[in-house]
Write a protein that holds these residues in place. Structure first.
Motif, PDB file in Angstrom:
ATOM      1  N   THR A  18      -6.738  14.992   5.474  1.00  0.00           N
ATOM      2  CA  THR A  18      -7.107  13.583   5.347  1.00  0.00           C
ATOM      3  C   THR A  18      -6.126  12.906   4.396  1.00  0.00           C
ATOM      4  N   PHE A  19      -5.558  11.822   4.861  1.00  0.00           N
ATOM      5  CA  PHE A  19      -4.640  11.008   4.061  1.00  0.00           C
ATOM      6  C   PHE A  19      -5.368   9.739   3.658  1.00  0.00           C
ATOM      7  N   ARG A  20      -5.257   9.381   2.375  1.00  0.00           N
ATOM      8  CA  ARG A  20      -5.892   8.154   1.871  1.00  0.00           C
ATOM      9  C   ARG A  20      -4.817   7.188   1.411  1.00  0.00           C
ATOM     10  N   TRP A  21      -4.841   6.016   1.993  1.00  0.00           N
ATOM     11  CA  TRP A  21      -3.970   4.921   1.581  1.00  0.00           C
ATOM     12  C   TRP A  21      -4.719   4.069   0.565  1.00  0.00           C
ATOM     13  N   THR A  22      -4.046   3.677  -0.494  1.00  0.00           N
ATOM     14  CA  THR A  22      -4.564   2.698  -1.446  1.00  0.00           C
ATOM     15  C   THR A  22      -3.828   1.391  -1.173  1.00  0.00           C
ATOM     16  N   LEU A  23      -4.589   0.353  -0.877  1.00  0.00           N
ATOM     17  CA  LEU A  23      -3.998  -0.941  -0.541  1.00  0.00           C
ATOM     18  C   LEU A  23      -4.254  -1.917  -1.680  1.00  0.00           C
ATOM     19  N   THR A  24      -3.188  -2.384  -2.279  1.00  0.00           N
ATOM     20  CA  THR A  24      -3.325  -3.325  -3.387  1.00  0.00           C
ATOM     21  C   THR A  24      -3.396  -4.757  -2.889  1.00  0.00           C
ATOM     22  N   ALA A  25      -2.970  -4.979  -1.668  1.00  0.00           N
ATOM     23  CA  ALA A  25      -3.116  -6.270  -0.991  1.00  0.00           C
ATOM     24  C   ALA A  25      -3.257  -5.955   0.488  1.00  0.00           C
ATOM     25  N   ARG A  26      -4.338  -6.407   1.071  1.00  0.00           N
ATOM     26  CA  ARG A  26      -4.631  -6.054   2.463  1.00  0.00           C
ATOM     27  C   ARG A  26      -3.912  -6.989   3.424  1.00  0.00           C
ATOM     28  N   PRO A  59      -7.625  -4.191   7.040  1.00  0.00           N
ATOM     29  CA  PRO A  59      -8.260  -3.022   6.424  1.00  0.00           C
ATOM     30  C   PRO A  59      -8.959  -3.365   5.114  1.00  0.00           C
ATOM     31  N   GLY A  60      -9.741  -2.420   4.631  1.00  0.00           N
ATOM     32  CA  GLY A  60     -10.356  -2.539   3.316  1.00  0.00           C
ATOM     33  C   GLY A  60      -9.372  -2.121   2.239  1.00  0.00           C
ATOM     34  N   ALA A  61      -9.859  -1.873   1.044  1.00  0.00           N
ATOM     35  CA  ALA A  61      -9.002  -1.504  -0.088  1.00  0.00           C
ATOM     36  C   ALA A  61      -8.459  -0.089   0.027  1.00  0.00           C
ATOM     37  N   GLY A  65       0.807  -1.200   0.000  1.00  0.00           N
ATOM     38  CA  GLY A  65       0.000   0.000   0.000  1.00  0.00           C
ATOM     39  C   GLY A  65       0.846   1.258   0.000  1.00  0.00           C
ATOM     40  N   TYR A  66       0.191   2.375  -0.336  1.00  0.00           N
ATOM     41  CA  TYR A  66       0.867   3.669  -0.371  1.00  0.00           C
ATOM     42  C   TYR A  66      -0.166   4.775  -0.208  1.00  0.00           C
ATOM     43  N   VAL A  67       0.303   5.962   0.172  1.00  0.00           N
ATOM     44  CA  VAL A  67      -0.583   7.112   0.292  1.00  0.00           C
ATOM     45  C   VAL A  67      -0.829   7.654  -1.114  1.00  0.00           C
ATOM     46  N   SER A  68      -2.085   7.605  -1.516  1.00  0.00           N
ATOM     47  CA  SER A  68      -2.451   8.075  -2.858  1.00  0.00           C
ATOM     48  C   SER A  68      -2.972   9.507  -2.844  1.00  0.00           C
ATOM     49  N   SER A  69      -3.437   9.996  -1.680  1.00  0.00           N
ATOM     50  CA  SER A  69      -3.939  11.362  -1.587  1.00  0.00           C
ATOM     51  C   SER A  69      -3.674  11.914  -0.200  1.00  0.00           C
ATOM     52  N   PRO A  70      -3.003  13.064  -0.112  1.00  0.00           N
ATOM     53  CA  PRO A  70      -2.313  13.751  -1.200  1.00  0.00           C
ATOM     54  C   PRO A  70      -1.208  12.857  -1.759  1.00  0.00           C
ATOM     55  N   ALA A  71      -0.910  13.033  -3.021  1.00  0.00           N
ATOM     56  CA  ALA A  71      -0.003  12.115  -3.718  1.00  0.00           C
ATOM     57  C   ALA A  71       1.363  12.053  -3.054  1.00  0.00           C
ATOM     58  N   VAL A  97      -7.918   3.184   3.082  1.00  0.00           N
ATOM     59  CA  VAL A  97      -7.968   3.588   4.481  1.00  0.00           C
ATOM     60  C   VAL A  97      -7.727   5.086   4.516  1.00  0.00           C
ATOM     61  N   THR A  98      -8.522   5.817   5.301  1.00  0.00           N
ATOM     62  CA  THR A  98      -8.312   7.260   5.438  1.00  0.00           C
ATOM     63  C   THR A  98      -8.131   7.621   6.904  1.00  0.00           C
ATOM     64  N   HIS A  99      -7.315   8.638   7.126  1.00  0.00           N
ATOM     65  CA  HIS A  99      -7.085   9.172   8.464  1.00  0.00           C
ATOM     66  C   HIS A  99      -7.100  10.689   8.381  1.00  0.00           C
ATOM     67  N   SER A 100      -7.773  11.320   9.316  1.00  0.00           N
ATOM     68  CA  SER A 100      -7.737  12.769   9.454  1.00  0.00           C
ATOM     69  C   SER A 100      -6.669  13.086  10.494  1.00  0.00           C
ATOM     70  N   VAL A 101      -5.657  13.838  10.078  1.00  0.00           N
ATOM     71  CA  VAL A 101      -4.487  14.074  10.921  1.00  0.00           C
ATOM     72  C   VAL A 101      -4.303  15.568  11.160  1.00  0.00           C
ATOM     73  N   ASN A 102      -4.132  15.949  12.426  1.00  0.00           N
ATOM     74  CA  ASN A 102      -3.759  17.314  12.776  1.00  0.00           C
ATOM     75  C   ASN A 102      -2.242  17.387  12.679  1.00  0.00           C
ATOM     76  N   LEU A 103      -1.746  18.121  11.692  1.00  0.00           N
ATOM     77  CA  LEU A 103      -0.310  18.159  11.410  1.00  0.00           C
ATOM     78  C   LEU A 103       0.464  19.041  12.382  1.00  0.00           C
ATOM     79  N   GLN A 104      -0.207  19.878  13.162  1.00  0.00           N
ATOM     80  CA  GLN A 104       0.382  20.661  14.249  1.00  0.00           C
ATOM     81  C   GLN A 104       1.485  21.619  13.820  1.00  0.00           C
ATOM     82  N   GLN A 105       1.618  21.888  12.554  1.00  0.00           N
ATOM     83  CA  GLN A 105       2.700  22.733  12.045  1.00  0.00           C
ATOM     84  C   GLN A 105       2.149  23.680  10.988  1.00  0.00           C
ATOM     85  N   SER A 106       2.948  24.632  10.592  1.00  0.00           N
ATOM     86  CA  SER A 106       2.672  25.400   9.385  1.00  0.00           C
ATOM     87  C   SER A 106       4.004  25.570   8.665  1.00  0.00           C
ATOM     88  N   GLY A 107       3.938  25.877   7.387  1.00  0.00           N
ATOM     89  CA  GLY A 107       5.147  26.026   6.586  1.00  0.00           C
ATOM     90  C   GLY A 107       5.449  24.795   5.752  1.00  0.00           C
TER      91      GLY A 107
END
Length: 171
Positions: A98-106, A131-133, A33-39, A135-145
């Motif tokens: 929100t980060f979206r992972w695309t999983l090609t094999a769970r 997980p399913g195909a 799997g990999y993070v597909s969004s944001p790319a 996975v999304t997580h809403s993350v507070n990045l706590q930074q700017s810049g």
């Protein structure tokens, strides 16, 4: 052949089966799997946004030992992912993204972790769930810049994790 001789031959063959099964190599884990969004960097390679070598064909395969902090997960042939000067697209993100992972094999999951410039900002414990195909997580990045985000998917029943880096301008 006598009945006794057939029985001995059959018993000898049956005794060899467990030894033969132990000698067969075990298959590899089919977790990818990999993070597909944001790319992520590997998603950008797969989309031809950046020229990156063999990762282009398998963005889901950045797998290495748990605990690493590198974009390539310690995989030498994916070293391009560690090159900060490669011209990666920088995503404009809000502090909560929100980060979206695309999983090609769970595969069963221990945790999902997110780091901004090496500091952990979020962890999600799946406790061994499969997980399913996607996975999304809403993350507070706590930074700017301008920052580099490392996302790490820790597999539950192996010593490995999957890695993805995202370049971001957080506002």
């Amino acid at each position: 052949m006598s009945f006794k001789r057939r029985l001995l031959t059959l018993a000898a063959g049956a005794a060899m089966v467990p030894a033969a099964l132990v000698a067969i190599p075990a298959g590899t884990a089919s977790a990818h799997g990999y993070v597909s969004s944001p790319a992520s960097r590997q998603a950008q390679c797969a989309q031809n946004t950046v020229s990156c070598g063999s990762i282009k064909w398998e963005p889901q395969s950045v797998e290495g030992p748990k605990g690493l902090m590198s974009c390539n997960g310690g995989v030498g042939r994916f070293a391009d992912l560690n090159d900060d000067s490669k011209g990666w697209k920088v995503h404009s993100l809000g502090r909560t993204t929100t980060f979206r992972w695309t999983l090609t094999a769970r595969h069963r999951t221990s945790t999902w972790e997110y780091f901004v410039d090496g500091a952990k900002v979020a962890s999600f414990n799946d406790g061994g769930a499969q997980p399913g195909a996607t996975v999304t997580h809403s993350v507070n990045l706590q930074q700017s810049g301008r920052h580099k985000i490392l996302a790490r998917w820790n597999v539950y029943d192996t010593a490995n994790a999957f890695y993805a880096c995202i370049d971001a301008n957080i506002s």
